[in-house]
Design a protein around this motif. Structure first.
Motif, PDB file in Angstrom:
ATOM      1  N   VAL A 422       0.857  -1.182   0.000  1.00  0.00           N
ATOM      2  CA  VAL A 422       0.000   0.000   0.000  1.00  0.00           C
ATOM      3  C   VAL A 422       0.894   1.233   0.000  1.00  0.00           C
ATOM      4  O   VAL A 422       1.704   1.417   0.915  1.00  0.00           O
ATOM      5  N   LEU A 423       0.768   2.059  -1.026  1.00  0.00           N
ATOM      6  CA  LEU A 423       1.638   3.221  -1.160  1.00  0.00           C
ATOM      7  C   LEU A 423       0.863   4.501  -0.880  1.00  0.00           C
ATOM      8  O   LEU A 423      -0.199   4.746  -1.447  1.00  0.00           O
ATOM      9  N   LEU A 424       1.390   5.305   0.026  1.00  0.00           N
ATOM     10  CA  LEU A 424       0.837   6.629   0.277  1.00  0.00           C
ATOM     11  C   LEU A 424       2.025   7.548   0.465  1.00  0.00           C
ATOM     12  O   LEU A 424       2.815   7.374   1.395  1.00  0.00           O
ATOM     13  N   ASN A 425       2.169   8.527  -0.420  1.00  0.00           N
ATOM     14  CA  ASN A 425       3.394   9.318  -0.404  1.00  0.00           C
ATOM     15  C   ASN A 425       3.339  10.453   0.611  1.00  0.00           C
ATOM     16  O   ASN A 425       3.565  11.610   0.270  1.00  0.00           O
ATOM     17  N   ARG A 426       3.019  10.105   1.861  1.00  0.00           N
ATOM     18  CA  ARG A 426       2.917  11.143   2.887  1.00  0.00           C
ATOM     19  C   ARG A 426       3.145  10.480   4.228  1.00  0.00           C
ATOM     20  O   ARG A 426       2.416   9.564   4.608  1.00  0.00           O
ATOM     21  N   ARG A 427       4.152  10.933   4.948  1.00  0.00           N
ATOM     22  CA  ARG A 427       4.471  10.347   6.244  1.00  0.00           C
ATOM     23  C   ARG A 427       3.571  10.913   7.323  1.00  0.00           C
ATOM     24  O   ARG A 427       2.888  11.907   7.123  1.00  0.00           O
ATOM     25  N   GLY A 428       3.639  10.301   8.500  1.00  0.00           N
ATOM     26  CA  GLY A 428       2.970  10.843   9.673  1.00  0.00           C
ATOM     27  C   GLY A 428       1.541  10.362   9.794  1.00  0.00           C
ATOM     28  O   GLY A 428       1.086   9.458   9.091  1.00  0.00           O
ATOM     29  N   LEU A 536       2.444  -4.329   3.422  1.00  0.00           N
ATOM     30  CA  LEU A 536       3.556  -3.399   3.553  1.00  0.00           C
ATOM     31  C   LEU A 536       3.028  -2.025   3.167  1.00  0.00           C
ATOM     32  O   LEU A 536       2.591  -1.813   2.035  1.00  0.00           O
ATOM     33  N   VAL A 537       3.027  -1.101   4.148  1.00  0.00           N
ATOM     34  CA  VAL A 537       2.501   0.244   3.939  1.00  0.00           C
ATOM     35  C   VAL A 537       3.678   1.207   3.924  1.00  0.00           C
ATOM     36  O   VAL A 537       4.570   1.093   4.767  1.00  0.00           O
ATOM     37  N   GLY A 538       3.694   2.148   2.995  1.00  0.00           N
ATOM     38  CA  GLY A 538       4.790   3.097   3.050  1.00  0.00           C
ATOM     39  C   GLY A 538       4.738   4.147   1.964  1.00  0.00           C
ATOM     40  O   GLY A 538       3.824   4.185   1.143  1.00  0.00           O
ATOM     41  N   THR A 539       5.753   5.016   1.994  1.00  0.00           N
ATOM     42  CA  THR A 539       5.912   6.056   0.982  1.00  0.00           C
ATOM     43  C   THR A 539       6.515   5.428  -0.271  1.00  0.00           C
ATOM     44  O   THR A 539       6.590   4.209  -0.380  1.00  0.00           O
ATOM     45  N   GLN A 540       7.034   6.242  -1.186  1.00  0.00           N
ATOM     46  CA  GLN A 540       7.503   5.702  -2.468  1.00  0.00           C
ATOM     47  C   GLN A 540       8.575   4.634  -2.292  1.00  0.00           C
ATOM     48  O   GLN A 540       8.840   3.879  -3.206  1.00  0.00           O
ATOM     49  N   MET A 541       9.173   4.554  -1.098  1.00  0.00           N
ATOM     50  CA  MET A 541      10.159   3.501  -0.838  1.00  0.00           C
ATOM     51  C   MET A 541       9.625   2.109  -1.147  1.00  0.00           C
ATOM     52  O   MET A 541      10.384   1.225  -1.511  1.00  0.00           O
ATOM     53  N   VAL A 542       8.309   1.888  -0.947  1.00  0.00           N
ATOM     54  CA  VAL A 542       7.769   0.534  -1.149  1.00  0.00           C
ATOM     55  C   VAL A 542       7.693   0.173  -2.636  1.00  0.00           C
ATOM     56  O   VAL A 542       7.507  -0.985  -2.977  1.00  0.00           O
ATOM     57  N   ALA A 543       7.849   1.169  -3.515  1.00  0.00           N
ATOM     58  CA  ALA A 543       7.713   0.892  -4.949  1.00  0.00           C
ATOM     59  C   ALA A 543       9.059   0.643  -5.610  1.00  0.00           C
ATOM     60  O   ALA A 543       9.136   0.451  -6.810  1.00  0.00           O
ATOM     61  N   LYS A 544      10.159   0.651  -4.824  1.00  0.00           N
ATOM     62  CA  LYS A 544      11.487   0.640  -5.432  1.00  0.00           C
ATOM     63  C   LYS A 544      12.070  -0.743  -5.671  1.00  0.00           C
ATOM     64  O   LYS A 544      12.736  -1.293  -4.814  1.00  0.00           O
ATOM     65  N   GLY A 545      11.851  -1.288  -6.797  1.00  0.00           N
ATOM     66  CA  GLY A 545      12.621  -2.446  -7.256  1.00  0.00           C
ATOM     67  C   GLY A 545      12.554  -3.700  -6.408  1.00  0.00           C
ATOM     68  O   GLY A 545      13.253  -4.653  -6.711  1.00  0.00           O
ATOM     69  N   HIS A 546      11.738  -3.750  -5.359  1.00  0.00           N
ATOM     70  CA  HIS A 546      11.699  -4.982  -4.568  1.00  0.00           C
ATOM     71  C   HIS A 546      11.042  -6.077  -5.380  1.00  0.00           C
ATOM     72  O   HIS A 546      10.107  -5.833  -6.129  1.00  0.00           O
TER      73      HIS A 546
END
Ligand code: ZN
Ligand code: ZN
Length: 723
Positions: A422-428, A536-546
């Motif tokens: 799950v990608l959401l490009n906003r922390r906090g 796995l929830v996170g910012t754009q980090m979750v979309a990187k090449g994994h």
């Protein structure tokens, strides 16, 4: 002999090179030598950028260097730094600082340690063929084991096996111990699968590799810039590996740039497994000593493949045959310090200098790369699976952060088992806080931005300067205790999903800049990889090449968030983010599905991404950029003037505005930017069709006004090709 020396000073107003007279005993000094020199009445370090027989100054007016440091820079990197200083409107000293060995100016040295080794008597004692002189005690079992260990390990740092015990064996002539230099090596991680032998290639991979090999064998530097445009999961890395193999086979070396080692340990692992010790790695998670030693391994030729993030473009390799830039669309290739270089541009320059092949790989190329490189394609995934269908979900009128379709899909996944990202490009927790009675919004006292709530940590924070405060319980203006929280960030989504779906066998994990540290992030990825099911929830980090084989569902929340940035790359970023996230789903045995929540379902970038149509997107984007004169049809240069005093910053910007009118250039601004770290800012943007002329004009203007600006306490930063 005269050495032309560029002193390593931070000031813009001082610009060398300056001449120094070499003593006869300093004949080893060459271009790239690092010298200790007297400069402005103080000792300083400087890099030799040229040698000459005579100076314009009288010989007896020239100072002599105080000394020569043991490790300098290869001459081609000196030339590269000089070019960078001009290209990015910086100074030679600052650019040279980037190409020096890590820690060279801070007195970094090779590490020396006591190294123990088995002596010939030790060998014989182990084999039982040594006749012990009468009166000596027989070896104990412990000592025998120690000798055996030393035999299997070879020369070993004494302290690792116990220095005292080894010294007792040394006294008996069984072990030799000596001070020696040792190379510090970074720790290795094993994430994902890797093979030491090349697997068979698909026909698409074969075709791409053949083109690369043709370019590699071509003399000169023409037609050597290649784009490897492959859909996610199409096996780009294997093409890189075999291209590096071919480069090494003809005796040349290779540089492999990756966006961020900590997030993509898999790629590094695959290079190390295939090529072993001739791979040197450089990244920010290593100590300075480790980076220094890896640099020396590259400079000496012991290592011939450099793998690392953008700074690896300065690897001190000779005879480079291939430079690879993986995930070339990534913003992290742009350096934010001075000089604000772009590793992709520097890599292209270095490749030309060495007549090397430049290979840029991605599923979502930048429009400028498509228009400048020869296009190689990997249109299919290696596992033969289709790309997952993408559904766009209209969030207009929805009040819950998750669309009903998303909630159903997650509940189905929970029931059937499997993983989702799950990608959401906003922390906090939430974007901002406001008072329900008077409307006050909690702002950063140093920047003109709202503070973001981090509920678990109990604070509100500024994501620009790092300022933190405790979570407010009442409004300081009207004393109301009704504080409203607006919007949702990764922390809140993680909590909601944990409450709704989380279980011991279905963990909900979070990956963003708040999950601090490289190791914690690597552990999160390992846990997600090991779990049978989970989120796995996170910012754009979750979309990187994994590459997780069992991700059935990819979800993008608030996909148009990146579109709201006032930036000509907003569309490109949004397209890349959705496409990259979609690429994580449906690998391996499970079919995938991708859900994209958005308030702008008709946005071009979202519609093209939903159809996996990168050619369509790029064609459309190039038309738009040509009409608006954005890269690749023009170069952008951004000048930012910043000062505590807003009037001074603005006056400097106005002053520069009048001086940067290059022929054929459009100058926009000065326009105010939001206050950052207690500094008011004013910006000028230059759109130029003649790049070199615009850079020269801007450099001259900034240099000319440098003194006046610093007298007004205004800092001026220049960004060529801003991101
Ligand atoms: Zn209030
Ligand atoms: Zn701030």
């Amino acid at each position: 002999m005269i050495a032309r020396v560029q002193p390593l000073t931070r000031t813009r107003a001082v610009r060398g090179p300056f001449d120094y007279r070499l003593r006869p005993d300093q004949s080893e000094v060459a271009v790239g030598s690092l010298l200790r020199v007297p400069f402005g009445g103080r000792p300083s370090l400087g890099v030799v950028v040229g040698l000459a027989g005579t100076s314009e100054l009288e010989p007896d007016r020239l100072a002599e260097p105080d000394g020569v440091l043991p490790v300098g820079v290869p001459p081609d990197l000196v030339r590269l730094a000089e070019w960078m200083a001009g290209e990015y409107c910086s100074t030679p000293a600052r650019a040279l600082g980037l190409v020096l060995a890590p820690g060279a100016t801070a007195g970094q040295r090779r590490k020396r340690a006591l190294i123990a080794e088995l002596s010939r008597s030790g060998e014989r004692a182990l084999d039982g063929t040594l006749e012990e002189p009468p009166g000596t005690r027989a070896l104990t079992d412990r000592q025998r084991a120690l000798l055996a260990q030393l035999r299997s390990r070879g020369p070993t740092v004494a302290s690792e096996l116990g220095t005292e015990a080894l010294k007792r064996l040394q006294a008996r002539g069984l072990v030799a111990i000596a001070q020696r230099e040792i190379a510090r090596r970074p720790a290795r991680h094993s994430v994902g699968s890797a093979s030491a032998t090349p697997p068979p290639l698909t026909p698409d991979q074969e075709r791409a590799l053949a083109e690369i090999l043709v370019a590699l064998s071509r003399p000169g530097s023409d037609r050597k810039e290649l784009l490897l445009h492959g859909v996610t999961g199409s096996g780009k890395t294997e093409v890189y590996l075999q291209a590096v193999q071919a480069t090494l086979a003809v005796g040349r070396s290779a540089i492999v740039l990756v966006p961020e080692i900590a997030l993509t340990p898999q790629a590094l692992h695959r290079f190390q497994t295939r090529f072993g010790d001739i791979v040197a790695v450089m990244h920010s998670g290593m100590s300075q000593g480790e980076r220094y030693d890896e640099w020396l391994r590259l400079a000496s030729g012991d290592a011939r493949v450099a793998v690392g993030p953008r700074s690896a473009v300065f690897a001190p390799l000779s005879d480079i045959g291939l430079v690879i830039i993986d995930e070339e669309h990534e913003g992290s290739y742009k350096h934010e310090g001075d000089p604000r270089y772009d590793a992709r541009t520097v890599a292209a320059r270095r490749a030309r200098d060495h007549a090397a092949v430049l290979l840029l790989g991605t599923a979502t190329p930048r429009p400028e790369t498509v228009s400048s490189c020869r296009h190689l394609r990997l249109p299919r995934r290696i596992d033969g699976r289709a790309l997952p269908p993408v559904e766009v979900l209209d969030m207009r009128g929805q009040h819950h952060p998750l669309h009903p379709v998303t909630r159903h899909a997650l509940a189905d996944l929970r029931r059937e088992g499997g993983k989702a990202i799950v990608l959401l490009n906003r922390r906090g927790w939430s974007n901002f806080l406001s008072c329900r009675s008077c409307g006050r919004v909690w702002m950063c006292p140093h920047c003109e931005v709202a503070l973001v709530l981090h509920r678990a940590g109990g604070f509100v924070a500024c994501h620009h300067c790092g300022h933190r405060e405790r979570v407010p319980s009442r409004c300081p203006k009207c004393a109301s205790v009704a504080v409203a929280r607006h919007g949702a960030g990764t922390e809140r989504i993680e909590r909601e999903l944990t409450d709704a779906l989380g279980a011991p066998d279905f963990p909900v994990l979070r990956l963003d800049a708040d999950s601090s540290g490289l190791h914690e992030r690597a552990r999160t990825l390992e846990r997600f990889q090991a779990a049978a099911g989970g989120l796995l929830v996170g910012t754009q980090m979750v979309a990187k090449g994994h590459d997780f084989p069992d991700v059935a569902l990819g979800i993008v929340l608030d996909a148009d968030q990146t579109l709201r940035f006032p930036d000509f790359r907003a569309e490109e970023r949004t397209f890349a983010l959705i496409t990259q996230l979609a690429g994580r789903a449906g690998r391996g045995t499970r079919a995938g599905r991708v859900l994209v929540q958005t308030l702008a379902p008709e946005a071009r970038s979202i519609a093209f991404a939903a159809h996996h149509d990168s050619d369509g997107f790029i064609a459309d984007e190039l038309i738009r950029r040509e009409a608006l004169r954005y890269p690749p049809y023009a170069s952008l240069i951004r000048i930012v003037c910043a000062a505590a005093d807003g009037a001074a910053a603005h006056a400097t910007a106005r002053d520069l505005h009048a001086r940067v009118q290059a022929p054929g250039a459009t100058v926009l601004g000065p326009a105010p930017l939001f206050r950052l770290r207690d500094r008011e800012r004013s910006q000028i943007v230059i759109k130029a069709t003649d790049r070199a002329a615009a850079i020269a004009t801007v450099s001259a203007a900034v240099d000319e006004r440098a003194r006046a600006a610093s007298a007004r306490r205004v800092s001026v930063s220049v960004d060529v090709d801003p991101q």
